[in-house]
Write a protein that holds these residues in place. Structure first.
Motif, PDB file in Angstrom:
ATOM      1  N   ILE A 344      -7.329  20.040 -37.622  1.00 28.06           N
ATOM      2  CA  ILE A 344      -8.512  20.006 -36.745  1.00 28.06           C
ATOM      3  C   ILE A 344      -9.030  18.569 -36.652  1.00 28.06           C
ATOM      4  CG2 ILE A 344     -10.890  20.833 -36.417  1.00 28.06           C
ATOM      5  CD1 ILE A 344     -10.024  23.341 -38.074  1.00 28.06           C
ATOM      6  N   GLN A 345      -9.060  17.914 -37.813  1.00 26.16           N
ATOM      7  CA  GLN A 345      -9.545  16.526 -37.857  1.00 26.16           C
ATOM      8  C   GLN A 345      -8.734  15.633 -36.918  1.00 26.16           C
ATOM      9  OE1 GLN A 345      -9.418  14.885 -41.797  1.00 26.16           O
ATOM     10  NE2 GLN A 345     -11.202  13.612 -41.403  1.00 26.16           N
ATOM     11  N   LYS A 346      -7.413  15.823 -36.948  1.00 22.74           N
ATOM     12  CA  LYS A 346      -6.536  15.022 -36.085  1.00 22.74           C
ATOM     13  C   LYS A 346      -6.855  15.267 -34.616  1.00 22.74           C
ATOM     14  CE  LYS A 346      -2.339  14.003 -38.562  1.00 22.74           C
ATOM     15  NZ  LYS A 346      -1.030  14.482 -38.913  1.00 22.74           N
ATOM     16  N   MET A 347      -7.020  16.529 -34.269  1.00 21.34           N
ATOM     17  CA  MET A 347      -7.274  16.850 -32.862  1.00 21.34           C
ATOM     18  C   MET A 347      -8.628  16.301 -32.408  1.00 21.34           C
ATOM     19  SD  MET A 347      -4.462  18.131 -32.140  1.00 21.34           S
ATOM     20  CE  MET A 347      -4.823  18.266 -30.416  1.00 21.34           C
ATOM     21  N   LEU A 348      -9.614  16.371 -33.284  1.00 21.06           N
ATOM     22  CA  LEU A 348     -10.942  15.842 -32.930  1.00 21.06           C
ATOM     23  C   LEU A 348     -10.891  14.319 -32.789  1.00 21.06           C
ATOM     24  CD1 LEU A 348     -13.309  17.959 -35.248  1.00 21.06           C
ATOM     25  CD2 LEU A 348     -13.190  18.088 -32.758  1.00 21.06           C
ATOM     26  N   ALA A 349     -10.102  13.685 -33.656  1.00 26.03           N
ATOM     27  CA  ALA A 349     -10.058  12.211 -33.680  1.00 26.03           C
ATOM     28  C   ALA A 349      -9.509  11.638 -32.379  1.00 26.03           C
ATOM     29  CB  ALA A 349      -9.219  11.734 -34.863  1.00 26.03           C
ATOM     30  N   THR A 350      -8.607  12.362 -31.723  1.00 27.73           N
ATOM     31  CA  THR A 350      -7.993  11.809 -30.506  1.00 27.73           C
ATOM     32  C   THR A 350      -8.742  12.222 -29.233  1.00 27.73           C
ATOM     33  OG1 THR A 350      -6.479  13.666 -30.531  1.00 27.73           O
ATOM     34  CG2 THR A 350      -5.647  11.594 -31.433  1.00 27.73           C
ATOM     35  N   HIS A 351      -9.754  13.061 -29.386  1.00 28.97           N
ATOM     36  CA  HIS A 351     -10.463  13.560 -28.198  1.00 28.97           C
ATOM     37  C   HIS A 351     -11.543  12.586 -27.723  1.00 28.97           C
ATOM     38  CE1 HIS A 351     -12.091  16.363 -25.347  1.00 28.97           C
ATOM     39  NE2 HIS A 351     -13.286  16.270 -25.893  1.00 28.97           N
ATOM     40  N   LYS A 352     -11.742  12.566 -26.397  1.00 30.19           N
ATOM     41  CA  LYS A 352     -12.855  11.788 -25.809  1.00 30.19           C
ATOM     42  C   LYS A 352     -13.757  12.792 -25.093  1.00 30.19           C
ATOM     43  CE  LYS A 352     -11.226   7.290 -26.016  1.00 30.19           C
ATOM     44  NZ  LYS A 352     -10.381   7.619 -27.145  1.00 30.19           N
ATOM     45  N   LEU A 353     -15.055  12.602 -25.247  1.00 31.76           N
ATOM     46  CA  LEU A 353     -16.028  13.545 -24.670  1.00 31.76           C
ATOM     47  C   LEU A 353     -15.829  13.693 -23.158  1.00 31.76           C
ATOM     48  CD1 LEU A 353     -18.553  15.257 -25.509  1.00 31.76           C
ATOM     49  CD2 LEU A 353     -19.940  13.343 -24.716  1.00 31.76           C
ATOM     50  N   THR A 354     -15.718  14.938 -22.702  1.00 37.77           N
ATOM     51  CA  THR A 354     -15.620  15.171 -21.253  1.00 37.77           C
ATOM     52  C   THR A 354     -16.639  16.229 -20.868  1.00 37.77           C
ATOM     53  OG1 THR A 354     -13.880  16.767 -21.729  1.00 37.77           O
ATOM     54  CG2 THR A 354     -13.160  14.665 -20.859  1.00 37.77           C
ATOM     55  N   LYS A 355     -17.079  16.181 -19.614  1.00 40.09           N
ATOM     56  CA  LYS A 355     -18.074  17.152 -19.160  1.00 40.09           C
ATOM     57  C   LYS A 355     -17.332  18.398 -18.686  1.00 40.09           C
ATOM     58  CE  LYS A 355     -22.544  17.766 -17.665  1.00 40.09           C
ATOM     59  NZ  LYS A 355     -22.750  18.912 -18.523  1.00 40.09           N
ATOM     60  N   LEU A 356     -17.748  19.548 -19.184  1.00 39.58           N
ATOM     61  CA  LEU A 356     -17.127  20.814 -18.799  1.00 39.58           C
ATOM     62  C   LEU A 356     -18.190  21.680 -18.130  1.00 39.58           C
ATOM     63  CD1 LEU A 356     -15.316  21.381 -22.210  1.00 39.58           C
ATOM     64  CD2 LEU A 356     -14.245  20.549 -20.111  1.00 39.58           C
ATOM     65  N   ASN A 357     -18.019  21.935 -16.842  1.00 42.27           N
ATOM     66  CA  ASN A 357     -19.082  22.645 -16.109  1.00 42.27           C
ATOM     67  C   ASN A 357     -18.797  24.112 -15.867  1.00 42.27           C
ATOM     68  OD1 ASN A 357     -20.755  20.315 -15.638  1.00 42.27           O
ATOM     69  ND2 ASN A 357     -19.118  19.606 -14.276  1.00 42.27           N
ATOM     70  N   THR A 358     -17.529  24.494 -15.908  1.00 43.90           N
ATOM     71  CA  THR A 358     -17.190  25.871 -15.546  1.00 43.90           C
ATOM     72  C   THR A 358     -16.325  26.514 -16.635  1.00 43.90           C
ATOM     73  OG1 THR A 358     -15.144  25.176 -14.479  1.00 43.90           O
ATOM     74  CG2 THR A 358     -17.106  25.244 -13.072  1.00 43.90           C
ATOM     75  N   VAL A 359     -16.217  27.832 -16.567  1.00 39.38           N
ATOM     76  CA  VAL A 359     -15.347  28.547 -17.515  1.00 39.38           C
ATOM     77  C   VAL A 359     -13.923  28.029 -17.379  1.00 39.38           C
ATOM     78  CG1 VAL A 359     -14.391  30.801 -18.145  1.00 39.38           C
ATOM     79  CG2 VAL A 359     -16.758  30.638 -17.480  1.00 39.38           C
ATOM     80  N   GLU A 360     -13.514  27.798 -16.113  1.00 43.61           N
ATOM     81  CA  GLU A 360     -12.134  27.352 -15.865  1.00 43.61           C
ATOM     82  C   GLU A 360     -11.873  26.009 -16.555  1.00 43.61           C
ATOM     83  OE1 GLU A 360     -14.130  28.728 -13.516  1.00 43.61           O
ATOM     84  OE2 GLU A 360     -12.983  30.609 -13.553  1.00 43.61           O
ATOM     85  N   GLU A 361     -12.857  25.095 -16.488  1.00 45.73           N
ATOM     86  CA  GLU A 361     -12.679  23.783 -17.137  1.00 45.73           C
ATOM     87  C   GLU A 361     -12.610  23.937 -18.660  1.00 45.73           C
ATOM     88  OE1 GLU A 361     -14.952  21.249 -13.623  1.00 45.73           O
ATOM     89  OE2 GLU A 361     -15.812  21.259 -15.629  1.00 45.73           O
ATOM     90  N   ILE A 362     -13.425  24.822 -19.197  1.00 42.17           N
ATOM     91  CA  ILE A 362     -13.406  25.057 -20.652  1.00 42.17           C
ATOM     92  C   ILE A 362     -12.039  25.630 -21.046  1.00 42.17           C
ATOM     93  CG2 ILE A 362     -14.400  26.440 -22.537  1.00 42.17           C
ATOM     94  CD1 ILE A 362     -17.095  26.337 -20.930  1.00 42.17           C
ATOM     95  N   LEU A 363     -11.574  26.620 -20.268  1.00 36.97           N
ATOM     96  CA  LEU A 363     -10.291  27.255 -20.594  1.00 36.97           C
ATOM     97  C   LEU A 363      -9.125  26.279 -20.446  1.00 36.97           C
ATOM     98  CD1 LEU A 363     -10.811  30.835 -19.078  1.00 36.97           C
ATOM     99  CD2 LEU A 363     -10.885  30.155 -21.481  1.00 36.97           C
ATOM    100  N   ALA A 364      -9.231  25.351 -19.480  1.00 37.63           N
ATOM    101  CA  ALA A 364      -8.161  24.362 -19.292  1.00 37.63           C
ATOM    102  C   ALA A 364      -8.091  23.435 -20.502  1.00 37.63           C
ATOM    103  CB  ALA A 364      -8.389  23.575 -18.008  1.00 37.63           C
ATOM    104  N   LEU A 365      -9.248  22.991 -21.000  1.00 37.89           N
ATOM    105  CA  LEU A 365      -9.245  22.118 -22.189  1.00 37.89           C
ATOM    106  C   LEU A 365      -8.732  22.900 -23.404  1.00 37.89           C
ATOM    107  CD1 LEU A 365      -9.853  19.452 -23.642  1.00 37.89           C
ATOM    108  CD2 LEU A 365     -12.211  20.234 -23.972  1.00 37.89           C
ATOM    109  N   ASP A 366      -9.167  24.150 -23.525  1.00 41.61           N
ATOM    110  CA  ASP A 366      -8.717  25.007 -24.637  1.00 41.61           C
ATOM    111  C   ASP A 366      -7.181  25.098 -24.637  1.00 41.61           C
ATOM    112  OD1 ASP A 366      -9.403  27.406 -26.608  1.00 41.61           O
ATOM    113  OD2 ASP A 366      -7.898  28.151 -25.186  1.00 41.61           O
ATOM    114  N   LYS A 367      -6.623  25.317 -23.440  1.00 39.14           N
ATOM    115  CA  LYS A 367      -5.160  25.460 -23.305  1.00 39.14           C
ATOM    116  C   LYS A 367      -4.447  24.163 -23.716  1.00 39.14           C
ATOM    117  CE  LYS A 367      -1.822  27.081 -19.949  1.00 39.14           C
ATOM    118  NZ  LYS A 367      -1.362  26.547 -18.702  1.00 39.14           N
TER     119      LYS A 367
END
Ligand code: NAP
Length: 379
Positions: A344-367
């Motif tokens: 989890i730490q590794k995945m968080l470390a490489t992430h950059k904050l993005t704005k997620l406005n819709t369910v579809e955007e959340i699900l796309a990032l999740d995928k």
């Protein structure tokens, strides 16, 4: 008679909900049953509860069930989940799927202005702001059935005018609170929760205390408080289900037996309590209640959850997605216990904050995060 739609009827929360319906046939009926893979359990539930609508993931299972019960509306697959969660023929929808799979169906129910009894933690972890705003815009009612949040909701009854100082969110501490956490921890040991009997994913999350991190995020959204106002308190006996401290120093606490049937029944029959046959607690037997600080250096997952809360929404989506994949890999004995927080730490470390406005955007990032986490595990 309230008609209940249960998303996750074959799971631990789903079965507890069906127990309540079984014990109160004059108050509730199960109109919709949504299961994942367990066709036999779903079949037994159809025989007993005679629903109108059912869902199972695989088409071949759906075809079998339609042949056996031609009068049923049978749904399957992604499209089927969309359709069944947009039906409006129920009074309360119980959101008890596990993981991100619960997000879209819960969103659909809320969008339709329905009352939702929310067990699935990942819905608010991944979609907090969107879910709360959608509920407000559509006059939907969100009732929590998580024991801690139900306790907080009950402590806040009649207290609207009184500002909250702190929410004291209790945690059992899981099976390793007094033990060393090592790479040698087995799946069986991690599944052996000292106080609660739950589905496998949430049991592992409880052992790492990621579950408590998720609950902090849930509490923030449900009770409109800052994360700094939420204090995790380890209470080994799970008798106090959570507390609210007000600005005058008063602490309201909710105590009760360790049974998920009580908060679920409270949500189904809200605001009235349901009489049950669950053994009552005897304070003379309990004698002492203890409260301790969690050790964030030991419970790295809880620390990572706090970090994700500080960093912003999309980090919480990453936290949830990576955790889901890593917990599944641990349950399938592909990784060691310590590799859960490390991954989890590794995945968080490489992430950059993005704005997620819709369910579809959340699900796309999740995928995307799930695919990357799987790749990381393979390597
Ligand atoms: N258990 C508790 O005491 C407790 C307490 C508070 C909060 N929660 C939360 O409530 C949620 C459910 O927990 P649980 O312990 O009941 O989990 P569980 O026992 O693992 O049950 C999960 C349910 O979801 C179904 N399911 C999973 N993925 C699905 C999919 N893609 N499509 C359709 N159905 C799917 C499963 O079906 P099959 O089994 O048929 O595959 C099962 O009915 C979790 O978010 C958990 O954190 C649980």
């Amino acid at each position: 008679m309230k008609k209940i739609a249960i998303f996750g009827s074959t799971g631990s929360i789903g079965e507890s909900t069906l127990n309540i319906i079984r014990e109160n046939p004059d108050l509730f009926s199960a109109i919709t049953l949504v299961a994942g893979k367990n066709i036999q359990k779903l079949r037994n539930q159809i025989e007993e509860f005679k629903p109108k609508n059912i869902y199972i993931i695989e088409q071949k299972n759906a075809i079998k069930l339609k042949e056996e019960y031609p009068y049923l509306n049978v749904f399957y697959g992604q499209e089927g989940m969309e359709k069944i969660s947009k039906l409006t023929d129920f009074d309360i929808g119980v959101s008890a799927l596990v993981g991100i799979a619960g997000l879209k169906p819960t969103y659909n129910m809320i969008k339709n202005g329905k009352t939702v009894a929310l067990a699935n933690k990942e819905v608010l972890v991944a979609g907090g702001e969107l879910i709360m705003n959608t509920a407000k815009q559509n006059n939907a009612t969100l009732l929590t059935v998580d024991s801690e949040h139900s306790a907080i909701m009950q402590c806040l009854q009649g207290e609207k005018q009184n500002p909250i100082d702190k929410i004291l969110l209790t945690a059992s501490g899981g099976p390793f609170f007094d033990k060393e956490i090592t790479d040698e921890i087995t799946v069986e040991q991690a599944l052996n929760h000292p106080t609660w009997k739950m589905g496998p994913k949430v049991t592992i999350d409880s052992s790492t205390m990621m579950n408590k991190g998720f609950e902090v995020i849930e509490a923030k959204w449900l009770f409109d408080v800052n994360p700094e106002q939420i204090q995790v308190v380890v209470h080994r006996k799970s008798i106090v289900h959570s507390m609210v401290q007000f600005k005058d120093g008063t602490i309201m606490a909710n105590l009760g037996p360790k049974s998920m049937q009580i908060p679920i029944a409270y949500a189904l029959n809200y605001p009235n309590r349901l009489i049950n046959h669950i053994e009552k607690i005897d304070l003379f037997d309990i004698k002492t209640l203890t409260f301790e600080k969690p050790n964030l250096e030991k419970f790295q997952c809880l620390k990572l959850a706090f970090e994700a809360i500080q960093k912003g929404h999309s980090y919480q989506v990453v936290l949830n997605a990576a955790n889901e994949v890593l917990v599944d890999a641990f349950l399938n004995k592909k990784i060691t216990y310590m590799q859960i927080p490390k991954g989890i730490q590794k995945m968080l470390a490489t992430h950059k904050l993005t704005k997620l406005n819709t369910v579809e955007e959340i699900l796309a990032l999740d995928k995307k995060i799930k695919e990357e986490t799987k790749k990381m595990i393979e390597n």
